[in-house]
Design a protein around this motif. Structure first.
Motif, PDB file in Angstrom:
ATOM      1  N   LEU A  82      32.031 -18.709 -23.740  1.00  9.52           N
ATOM      2  CA  LEU A  82      33.058 -19.572 -24.316  1.00  9.52           C
ATOM      3  C   LEU A  82      34.034 -18.791 -25.187  1.00  9.52           C
ATOM      4  CD1 LEU A  82      33.741 -22.644 -24.399  1.00  9.52           C
ATOM      5  CD2 LEU A  82      32.390 -22.772 -26.489  1.00  9.52           C
ATOM      6  N   ILE A  83      33.531 -17.758 -25.880  1.00  9.55           N
ATOM      7  CA  ILE A  83      34.400 -17.002 -26.800  1.00  9.55           C
ATOM      8  C   ILE A  83      34.584 -15.547 -26.355  1.00  9.55           C
ATOM      9  CG2 ILE A  83      33.978 -18.472 -28.780  1.00  9.55           C
ATOM     10  CD1 ILE A  83      31.860 -16.553 -29.750  1.00  9.55           C
ATOM     11  N   GLY A  84      34.166 -15.258 -25.120  1.00  9.51           N
ATOM     12  CA  GLY A  84      34.457 -13.960 -24.538  1.00  9.51           C
ATOM     13  C   GLY A  84      33.709 -12.786 -25.127  1.00  9.51           C
ATOM     14  N   ILE A  85      32.420 -12.975 -25.472  1.00 13.12           N
ATOM     15  CA  ILE A  85      31.611 -11.865 -25.965  1.00 13.12           C
ATOM     16  C   ILE A  85      30.327 -11.804 -25.145  1.00 13.12           C
ATOM     17  CG2 ILE A  85      32.537 -12.017 -28.306  1.00 13.12           C
ATOM     18  CD1 ILE A  85      29.974 -13.436 -29.157  1.00 13.12           C
ATOM     19  N   SER A  86      29.538 -10.756 -25.339  1.00 12.77           N
ATOM     20  CA  SER A  86      28.287 -10.631 -24.607  1.00 12.77           C
ATOM     21  C   SER A  86      27.232 -11.565 -25.194  1.00 12.77           C
ATOM     22  CB  SER A  86      27.774  -9.189 -24.674  1.00 12.77           C
ATOM     23  OG  SER A  86      27.370  -8.860 -25.999  1.00 12.77           O
ATOM     24  N   ARG A  87      26.244 -11.887 -24.364  1.00 16.01           N
ATOM     25  CA  ARG A  87      25.150 -12.721 -24.845  1.00 16.01           C
ATOM     26  C   ARG A  87      24.403 -12.029 -25.983  1.00 16.01           C
ATOM     27  NH1 ARG A  87      19.794 -14.636 -21.396  1.00 16.01           N
ATOM     28  NH2 ARG A  87      18.960 -16.074 -22.975  1.00 16.01           N
ATOM     29  N   GLU A  88      24.225 -10.691 -25.882  1.00 20.67           N
ATOM     30  CA  GLU A  88      23.528  -9.953 -26.930  1.00 20.67           C
ATOM     31  C   GLU A  88      24.266 -10.065 -28.257  1.00 20.67           C
ATOM     32  OE1 GLU A  88      22.066  -5.388 -28.015  1.00 20.67           O
ATOM     33  OE2 GLU A  88      23.249  -5.784 -26.211  1.00 20.67           O
ATOM     34  N   ARG A  89      25.598  -9.956 -28.227  1.00 20.33           N
ATOM     35  CA  ARG A  89      26.358 -10.054 -29.476  1.00 20.33           C
ATOM     36  C   ARG A  89      26.282 -11.469 -30.034  1.00 20.33           C
ATOM     37  NH1 ARG A  89      30.309  -6.440 -31.158  1.00 20.33           N
ATOM     38  NH2 ARG A  89      31.532  -7.141 -32.950  1.00 20.33           N
ATOM     39  N   PHE A  90      26.368 -12.461 -29.171  1.00 21.33           N
ATOM     40  CA  PHE A  90      26.266 -13.850 -29.603  1.00 21.33           C
ATOM     41  C   PHE A  90      24.930 -14.066 -30.315  1.00 21.33           C
ATOM     42  CE2 PHE A  90      25.123 -18.270 -29.230  1.00 21.33           C
ATOM     43  CZ  PHE A  90      26.307 -18.959 -29.397  1.00 21.33           C
ATOM     44  N   THR A  91      23.846 -13.579 -29.708  1.00 20.53           N
ATOM     45  CA  THR A  91      22.519 -13.765 -30.297  1.00 20.53           C
ATOM     46  C   THR A  91      22.409 -13.065 -31.640  1.00 20.53           C
ATOM     47  OG1 THR A  91      21.510 -13.964 -28.102  1.00 20.53           O
ATOM     48  CG2 THR A  91      20.046 -13.421 -29.937  1.00 20.53           C
ATOM     49  N   ARG A  92      22.980 -11.870 -31.748  1.00 21.20           N
ATOM     50  CA  ARG A  92      22.932 -11.144 -33.021  1.00 21.20           C
ATOM     51  C   ARG A  92      23.719 -11.884 -34.107  1.00 21.20           C
ATOM     52  NH1 ARG A  92      21.111  -5.938 -33.085  1.00 21.20           N
ATOM     53  NH2 ARG A  92      22.645  -5.156 -34.578  1.00 21.20           N
ATOM     54  N   LEU A  93      24.860 -12.453 -33.738  1.00 17.90           N
ATOM     55  CA  LEU A  93      25.633 -13.223 -34.708  1.00 17.90           C
ATOM     56  C   LEU A  93      24.880 -14.485 -35.144  1.00 17.90           C
ATOM     57  CD1 LEU A  93      29.170 -12.867 -33.081  1.00 17.90           C
ATOM     58  CD2 LEU A  93      28.442 -11.898 -35.285  1.00 17.90           C
TER      59      LEU A  93
END
Length: 295
Positions: A82-93
Motif C-alpha cells: 500500500l505504501i510501496g515498501i518491503s514487507r520486512e521494512r513494514f514489519t520492522r516499523l
C-alpha cells in the motif's frame, strides 16, 4: 465516557444499523471498535447504535465505499504494498511502534498475525516519508536488533482506549485497566475481593475479537496482558484513579449469582457467532474471512 443512554428514537439495533450501513459483519465490528460508529446503553442493559452516526455516514459522499475503505484491514504484505515498501521494512516499523494493530489472530502455524487499518498505514506514510526509504534511525535499529516488538503492546493500548471510551461509569473504566493487568497483578492492585469480582464480571479479559481456532490460552494471554514495566505502571496508576472515582460514586455491588469459577473464568476465544442476515447491499466476504483467519 460512553454516549448517554439511548431512547428507541435515537438509536438502532445492531443488525438494523449494520444493514443500513451496508457493511459485512466483520466490517461492522471494526466500525464499533474504532469508534466510527458509536453505541449507547439502552433499556435492558443492551447497547444500541447512535442514530445520528448512521444518518451522518449514509449522507457522506461516496457511501458506502468510502466508509468501507476506512474500515479496511491489511496484513503486513498488503500494508507494505500500500505504501510501496518491503514487507520486512513494514514489519520492522510495526515492531518499532509506528503502526498499532487493530486486530490479530493465530494462524495454523501458531504464529500471531497482526492486522492494521489501511487508513492508519496511509496516514503513517504521509506523516513519516523519511522512514519509507534509506536506513532506519540508529536508535530504532538498535532496539529492533535487541528484540524490541511493540505490536502486542500497541494493540493493548488501543484496545483499552476503546474500552475506556465506551465505559458507562468509573467501575467499567476500572475493569478495563484491571483486565489489562491480568489476574495476578489485579489482585495486588485491588485487594478487596468484592470489588475485584465486580470488575471481573464487567471485563474478565481484554476482548481480542476473532483469535482463530489455533489460539491457546498462553498465546492469548501473551497478547492481552500487560508485560512491559512502563505499561504495567501506567495501568496501575490509571486503575487507581478510576477506582477512586468509582468508590466515590458508591461501593461495588454484591454479586447476584456469581460462583468463584465463573468469576475467575478467562475465555480462551469467543465462540463463532451465527452468520447474520446479509446486508442490504452485499459485500464480498472471502477476503475479510481470510484476513481474520476464518478460512
Amino acid at each position: 465516557m460512553a454516549v448517554k443512554e439511548a431512547t428507541a428514537r435515537e438509536a438502532l439495533g445492531m443488525q438494523r444499523a449494520r444493514e443500513e450501513l451496508c457493511l459485512e459483519a466483520e466490517e461492522f465490528e471494526v466500525a464499533l471498535q474504532t469508534g466510527e460508529v458509536r453505541t449507547a446503553p439502552a433499556v435492558g442493559g443492551r447497547r444500541r447504535v447512535v442514530r445520528e452516526d448512521v444518518d451522518r455516514l449514509r449522507e457522506e459522499e461516496g457511501f458506502p465505499d468510502r466508509l468501507r475503505a476506512r474500515l479496511e484491514l491489511v496484513g503486513s504484505i498488503e500494508g507494505a504494498a500500500l505504501i510501496g515498501i518491503s514487507r520486512e521494512r513494514f514489519t520492522r516499523l510495526a515492531k518499532g511502534g509506528f503502526l498499532r494493530p487493530v486486530r490479530w489472530y493465530v494462524n495454523r502455524y501458531r504464529a500471531v498475525v497482526w492486522l492494521y487499518l489501511a487508513e492508519d498505514v496511509r496516514r503513517f506514510a504521509r506523516a513519516h516519508p523519511a522512514l519509507l526509504e534509506g536506513r532506519l534511525p540508529a536508535p530504532l535499529r538498535d532496539a529492533l536488533d535487541e528484540g524490541e516488538d511493540r505490536r502486542a503492546r500497541g494493540w493493548r493500548a488501543r484496545r483499552v482506549e476503546e474500552l475506556v471510551r465506551d465505559a458507562e461509569d468509573a467501575w467499567a473504566e476500572a475493569s478495563a485497566w484491571c483486565a489489562l493487568l491480568g489476574p495476578e497483578a489485579a489482585a495486588d492492585a485491588v485487594p478487596d475481593e468484592r470489588e475485584r469480582a465486580h470488575l471481573r464480571r464487567l471485563c474478565p479479559a481484554l476482548p481480542a475479537g476473532s483469535t482463530g481456532s489455533y489460539a491457546t490460552r498462553e498465546l492469548i494471554e501473551a497478547q492481552t496482558v500487560a508485560s512491559h514495566p512502563d505499561e504495567v505502571t501506567f495501568a496501575q496508576v490509571s486503575l487507581a484513579d478510576a477506582l477512586l472515582r468509582a468508590r466515590a460514586d458508591g461501593p461495588a455491588p454484591h454479586p447476584e449469582r456469581a460462583t468463584p469459577a465463573a468469576a475467575s473464568a478467562r475465555p480462551i476465544a469467543p465462540p463463532p457467532s451465527a452468520e447474520p442476515a446479509p446486508p442490504t447491499t452485499p459485500a464480498p466476504r472471502s477476503r475479510w474471512r481470510r484476513l481474520l483467519g476464518l478460512g
